[in-house]
Motif scaffolding. Structure first.
Motif, short mmCIF file in Angstrom:
data_model
loop_
_atom_site.label_atom_id
_atom_site.label_comp_id
_atom_site.label_asym_id
_atom_site.label_seq_id
_atom_site.Cartn_x
_atom_site.Cartn_y
_atom_site.Cartn_z
N LYS A 130 0.83 -1.21 0.00
CA LYS A 130 0.00 0.00 0.00
C LYS A 130 0.86 1.26 0.00
O LYS A 130 0.37 2.34 -0.33
CB LYS A 130 -0.90 0.03 1.24
CG LYS A 130 -1.93 -1.06 1.26
CD LYS A 130 -2.73 -0.98 2.56
CE LYS A 130 -3.67 -2.17 2.65
NZ LYS A 130 -4.36 -2.17 3.92
N TYR A 131 2.13 1.12 0.37
CA TYR A 131 3.02 2.29 0.48
C TYR A 131 3.29 2.88 -0.91
O TYR A 131 3.45 2.17 -1.89
CB TYR A 131 4.35 1.88 1.13
CG TYR A 131 5.30 3.05 1.29
CD1 TYR A 131 5.14 3.97 2.31
CD2 TYR A 131 6.32 3.27 0.37
CE1 TYR A 131 5.98 5.05 2.44
CE2 TYR A 131 7.17 4.36 0.49
CZ TYR A 131 7.00 5.24 1.53
OH TYR A 131 7.83 6.33 1.64
N ARG A 132 3.35 4.22 -0.96
CA ARG A 132 3.68 4.92 -2.21
C ARG A 132 4.80 5.92 -1.91
O ARG A 132 4.80 6.59 -0.88
CB ARG A 132 2.47 5.69 -2.78
CG ARG A 132 1.33 4.79 -3.21
CD ARG A 132 1.75 3.89 -4.38
NE ARG A 132 0.70 3.00 -4.78
CZ ARG A 132 0.58 1.73 -4.38
NH1 ARG A 132 1.46 1.21 -3.56
NH2 ARG A 132 -0.40 0.98 -4.80
N VAL A 133 5.73 5.98 -2.84
CA VAL A 133 6.87 6.90 -2.70
C VAL A 133 6.40 8.32 -3.01
O VAL A 133 5.72 8.52 -4.02
CB VAL A 133 8.01 6.50 -3.69
CG1 VAL A 133 9.15 7.51 -3.64
CG2 VAL A 133 8.51 5.11 -3.41
N PRO A 134 6.74 9.30 -2.16
CA PRO A 134 6.34 10.69 -2.45
C PRO A 134 7.02 11.16 -3.75
O PRO A 134 8.20 10.90 -3.97
CB PRO A 134 6.86 11.49 -1.27
CG PRO A 134 7.33 10.51 -0.24
CD PRO A 134 7.47 9.20 -0.90
N VAL A 135 6.26 11.83 -4.59
CA VAL A 135 6.79 12.34 -5.87
C VAL A 135 6.96 13.84 -5.74
O VAL A 135 6.01 14.57 -5.48
CB VAL A 135 5.83 12.00 -7.04
CG1 VAL A 135 6.38 12.56 -8.34
CG2 VAL A 135 5.63 10.50 -7.14
N ARG A 136 8.22 14.29 -5.91
CA ARG A 136 8.51 15.73 -5.82
C ARG A 136 9.16 16.18 -7.13
O ARG A 136 10.13 15.58 -7.58
CB ARG A 136 9.48 16.00 -4.67
CG ARG A 136 8.89 15.70 -3.33
CD ARG A 136 9.87 16.09 -2.21
NE ARG A 136 9.41 15.57 -0.96
CZ ARG A 136 9.95 14.52 -0.36
NH1 ARG A 136 10.96 13.90 -0.89
NH2 ARG A 136 9.46 14.09 0.78
#
Length: 181
Positions: A130-136
């Motif tokens: 369920k984890y998603r990497v933050p997109v910056r």
């Protein structure tokens, strides 16, 4: 600096004017000698000797002044050259410092983004789909993070589908077992 050179140039010009006057007197005295009596010619010859002495003295003074002017000009050129070298050196040092600072901040930003992505892979590798990497941002690392998140979503869907299929097969096996088959 320029004041010394101006004084020397003024002195050279004054001596040049004086030299021209002495030379003019020499020429005039020579013309007068042609039409004068012997006693006057003696006086004119003495006058010419004094004029020649003055011409030689003024020439030596002008020669010395020209040498002094040359030394002053060389000193001015050397000073300008030294100033230019320091200015160029300082400019290069400033440019190197600015380039270093920009490189440091860019590498720090890239390293932080890569570390965030690495942490995300470790979390998902432990099973948290369920984890998603933050997109910056909108750079290549942001694009990679988006792709990673899509992959994690597909893995989650595939895992859920696989679990549902396994559960369905388990129910079918249980039903067959109860039916005695």
């Amino acid at each position: 600096e320029g004041e010394k050179e101006s004084v020397i140039l003024t002195r050279i010009m004054k001596n040049h004017e004086d030299t021209a006057l002495f030379f003019k007197q020499l020429v005039e005295n020579d013309e007068k000698k042609k039409h004068s009596a012997a006693s006057l010619r003696v006086l004119l010859a003495e006058n010419n000797e004094r004029n020649v002495t003055q011409l030689m003295a003024r020439s030596q003074i002008m020669s010395g002044d020209a040498y002094s002017l040359s030394r002053e000009s060389d000193a001015s050129i050397q000073k300008a050259l030294t100033w230019s070298v320091w200015t160029i050196t300082l400019t290069l040092v400033i440019m190197i410092v600015i380039t270093g600072a920009i490189s440091f901040f860019l590498s720090r930003n890239i390293t932080a983004s890569i570390n965030t992505l690495k942490s995300g892979t470790e979390i998902i590798a432990r099973g948290d789909l369920k984890y998603r990497v933050p997109v910056r941002g909108r750079d290549e690392i942001a694009s990679l993070s988006l792709s990673f998140n899509e992959m994690a979503g597909r893995l989650k869907d595939a895992n859920a589908s696989l679990r549902a299929e396994v559960e369905e097969k388990e129910k079918a096996r249980e039903a067959l077992r109860i039916a005695g088959l």
